[in-house]
Design an enzyme around this catalytic site. Structure first.
Site, PDB file in Angstrom:
ATOM      1  N   SER A  63       0.797  -1.236   0.000  1.00 16.10           N
ATOM      2  CA  SER A  63       0.000   0.000   0.000  1.00 16.10           C
ATOM      3  C   SER A  63       0.826   1.282   0.000  1.00 16.10           C
ATOM      4  CB  SER A  63      -0.948   0.014   1.197  1.00 16.10           C
ATOM      5  OG  SER A  63      -1.999  -0.896   1.006  1.00 16.10           O
ATOM      6  N   LYS A  66       0.322   3.466  -2.961  1.00 18.83           N
ATOM      7  CA  LYS A  66      -0.840   4.364  -3.083  1.00 18.83           C
ATOM      8  C   LYS A  66      -0.447   5.835  -3.004  1.00 18.83           C
ATOM      9  CE  LYS A  66      -3.775   0.815  -0.989  1.00 18.83           C
ATOM     10  NZ  LYS A  66      -4.519   0.408   0.221  1.00 18.83           N
ATOM     11  N   TYR A 188      -3.963  -2.590 -10.289  1.00 15.59           N
ATOM     12  CA  TYR A 188      -3.833  -2.405  -8.840  1.00 15.59           C
ATOM     13  C   TYR A 188      -2.995  -3.526  -8.217  1.00 15.59           C
ATOM     14  CZ  TYR A 188      -5.133  -2.065  -3.930  1.00 15.59           C
ATOM     15  OH  TYR A 188      -5.094  -1.973  -2.559  1.00 15.59           O
ATOM     16  N   TYR A 239      -4.023   3.692   8.223  1.00 13.82           N
ATOM     17  CA  TYR A 239      -5.345   3.089   8.396  1.00 13.82           C
ATOM     18  C   TYR A 239      -6.022   3.632   9.661  1.00 13.82           C
ATOM     19  CZ  TYR A 239      -2.928   0.148   5.056  1.00 13.82           C
ATOM     20  OH  TYR A 239      -2.195  -0.287   3.991  1.00 13.82           O
ATOM     21  N   VAL A 257       1.346  -3.578   4.086  1.00 10.93           N
ATOM     22  CA  VAL A 257       1.350  -4.839   4.823  1.00 10.93           C
ATOM     23  C   VAL A 257       2.577  -5.689   4.522  1.00 10.93           C
ATOM     24  CG1 VAL A 257      -1.146  -4.922   5.124  1.00 10.93           C
ATOM     25  CG2 VAL A 257      -0.112  -6.006   3.114  1.00 10.93           C
TER      26      VAL A 257
END
Length: 303
Positions: A63, A66, A188, A239, A257
């Protein structure tokens, strides 16, 4: 400031927590990584790089990607991008479907999975090749032409990506995915599979420490846009632990992660830390501890 000495002191301080936490098992290709690995790198805005531990070992950025897709889409689309994705913390797990139902297919922010899928969809429409655009950008900013995807991890994510498929189809039902859902998901999964080292990532996110200016001096983002990305990293980058991260570390940050976390100190440097053992909310246990120690030792934060 002697950054090398600081990083060495941080490394010594986090040794007792190495191995704590659990590696991500819902992506089987990540499950075999040793949770006790640790690396940390710092890249100054002038281009000097320092590191300790496994700071040159590539890992799955997941992530963290992103941040870069957001910056690339924002540089092309401007404020129009924010009509399709919000800027607020979610308060829910990163792959939650719950809020999309209440908010009619508009994800809370670009760093939860739903928001990242919207950004990937938009980047694909803007460039015709979202994953290739991202890889080329990261190769240029990191100075490492060998940065590439991990086909095994991409395949593993595709095989087990049922929740992401559900998110994408749900948003498509509201008209918030413009392209083909299978195409968006493919790009993605590949973007999350990129393998980079702490040194690569610290260099690559330097443009956020330089207020949007790339390593070659060209401008990717306006100062205002760079501020926006850093702000969303601070409030949403870890998060539903973003408040705790801001409290402990005091820097814009984004976790993945795979065990990596990037962090930005505007005008000074960018950092990346990697240790695969995760806490219950998906953030590296040793990584958060290391960044906490770093800001405590140096007194550097945005506050």
């Amino acid at each position: 400031m002697d950054y090398q000495a600081v990083l060495t002191e941080v490394w010594d301080a986090v040794l007792p927590v190495l191995g704590q936490g659990r590696v991500a098992t819902y992506i089987p290709a990540l499950a075999a990584v040793d949770p006790a690995r640790f690396g940390m790198a710092l890249a100054t805005v002038e281009g000097d790089v320092y590191g300790v531990g496994d700071w040159r070992v590539p890992f799955s950025i997941q992530s963290i990607s992103k941040v870069f897709t957001l910056a690339l889409a924002l540089s092309r689309d401007g404020d129009a991008l924010w009509r399709r994705v919000g800027k607020e913390p979610s308060g829910n797990p990163f792959n939650s479907l719950v809020q999309l139902e209440y908010e009619q297919g508009i994800p809370r922010n670009p760093f939860i999975n739903a928001g990242a899928l919207v950004i990937t969809d938009r980047l694909q429409r803007l460039t015709g090749d979202a994953r290739g655009t991202l890889r080329d950008f990261l190769r240029a900013e990191s100075g490492n032409p060998a940065v590439d995807f991990d086909a095994g991890i991409a395949a593993s994510e595709a095989e087990h990506g049922h929740r992401n498929r559900a998110l994408a189809h749900f948003m498509a039902s509201y008209g918030n995915i413009e392209g083909s859902v299978p195409e968006v998901l493919e790009h993605y999964f590949w973007q999350c599979s990129l393998a980079m080292s702490c040194a690569d990532l610290a260099r690559a996110c330097g443009f956020l420490a330089r207020h949007g200016q790339r390593a070659d001096g060209a401008r990717l983002l306006t100062r205002s846009q760079a501020k926006q990305v850093n702000a969303v990293m601070l409030t949403c980058g870890t998060y539903d632990a973003a408040g705790e991260f801001a409290y402990r570390v005091g820097l814009p940050g984004k976790s993945g992660v795979g065990g990596g976390i990037i962090a930005v100190i505007p005008n000074r440097c960018a950092l990346c830390v990697w240790s695969p053992g995760l806490d219950a909310r998906g953030n590296s246990v040793a990584g958060v501890e290391a960044l906490d120690r770093f800001t405590t030792l140096t007194g550097l934060s945005i506050f």
